[in-house]
Design an enzyme around this catalytic site. Sequence first.
Site, PDB file in Angstrom:
ATOM      1  N   SER A 145       0.858  -1.185   0.000  1.00  0.00           N
ATOM      2  CA  SER A 145       0.000   0.000   0.000  1.00  0.00           C
ATOM      3  C   SER A 145       0.889   1.229   0.000  1.00  0.00           C
ATOM      4  O   SER A 145       2.079   1.156   0.345  1.00  0.00           O
ATOM      5  CB  SER A 145      -0.886   0.010   1.254  1.00  0.00           C
ATOM      6  OG  SER A 145      -1.509   1.257   1.453  1.00  0.00           O
ATOM      7  N   TYR A 158      -3.059  -1.332   9.813  1.00  0.00           N
ATOM      8  CA  TYR A 158      -2.963  -1.473   8.360  1.00  0.00           C
ATOM      9  C   TYR A 158      -1.582  -1.047   7.874  1.00  0.00           C
ATOM     10  O   TYR A 158      -0.936  -1.745   7.090  1.00  0.00           O
ATOM     11  CB  TYR A 158      -4.053  -0.631   7.693  1.00  0.00           C
ATOM     12  CG  TYR A 158      -4.161  -0.839   6.202  1.00  0.00           C
ATOM     13  CD1 TYR A 158      -4.921  -1.890   5.693  1.00  0.00           C
ATOM     14  CD2 TYR A 158      -3.535   0.020   5.305  1.00  0.00           C
ATOM     15  CE1 TYR A 158      -5.046  -2.086   4.323  1.00  0.00           C
ATOM     16  CE2 TYR A 158      -3.649  -0.168   3.940  1.00  0.00           C
ATOM     17  CZ  TYR A 158      -4.399  -1.224   3.461  1.00  0.00           C
ATOM     18  OH  TYR A 158      -4.514  -1.414   2.098  1.00  0.00           O
TER      19      TYR A 158
END
Length: 255
Positions: A145, A158
């Site tokens: 990400s 995350y």
Amino acid sequence: MSGMFDLGGRVALVTGGNGGIGLGLARGMARCGAAVMVAGRNAAKNAAAVAELSALGARAEAVEADVTDPDSVAAMVARTVERLGRLDILVNNAGTNIRRRPEEYRLEDWRTVLDTNLTSAMLAARAAYPHLKAGGHGRVINIGSMLSIFGLPFHIAYGASKGGIVQMTRSLAVAWAPDGITVNALLPGWIDTELTRKAREDMPALNANVLARTPMGRWGDPRDFEGIAAFLASDAAAFVTGTAIPVDGGFSVQG
């Protein structure tokens, strides 16, 4: 299909491949001739993904799997080899997020996100390894990400999981290079998926902020991952390993 991007005769397993970025990655490989096993928990979405990939002329099947369960992961890999004959390409795309400030984060939520996003990728890579080695041109593509690069206040778990994906990618690349296996990561930016549509509902200013900071002036689309998937899975990327490639329209380089 011929040439350096030809994936004919090769088999790809894509976790979380029944929608969004995962389906975009699966489409890219299917278009180049790969057979694709889609792994996901939602049977209806799995069936729809298989129908879409089959319409491209690819052999496609689906398996229901819980990527946080080692036994389920082993069964997922075994099912792929049983049904499609081999395993050449593993895409670790399954993921989740629980948004909460760090001081309010619950341990059970931390474990859920880390298990789903990071530990699952290790389990799948470990299970796939002997098959990737045996085929002679193994490929692992891990989905990180932009939060592998920088932080946001509501994404502690995350961000930690996606930072871990990059370091795991590098370690696997070094460990498995002698076996002819390449391991690379993709770092998606803001992509138009079900999850980010929900984020836009929760954060009304998000859309304008993303467009203002993205040099290409738009959100990404799952179709933007078709080409990079085909490249990394193919012989064209035989000397590319240990990398983390942003796919973000320039978001991460804009000051």
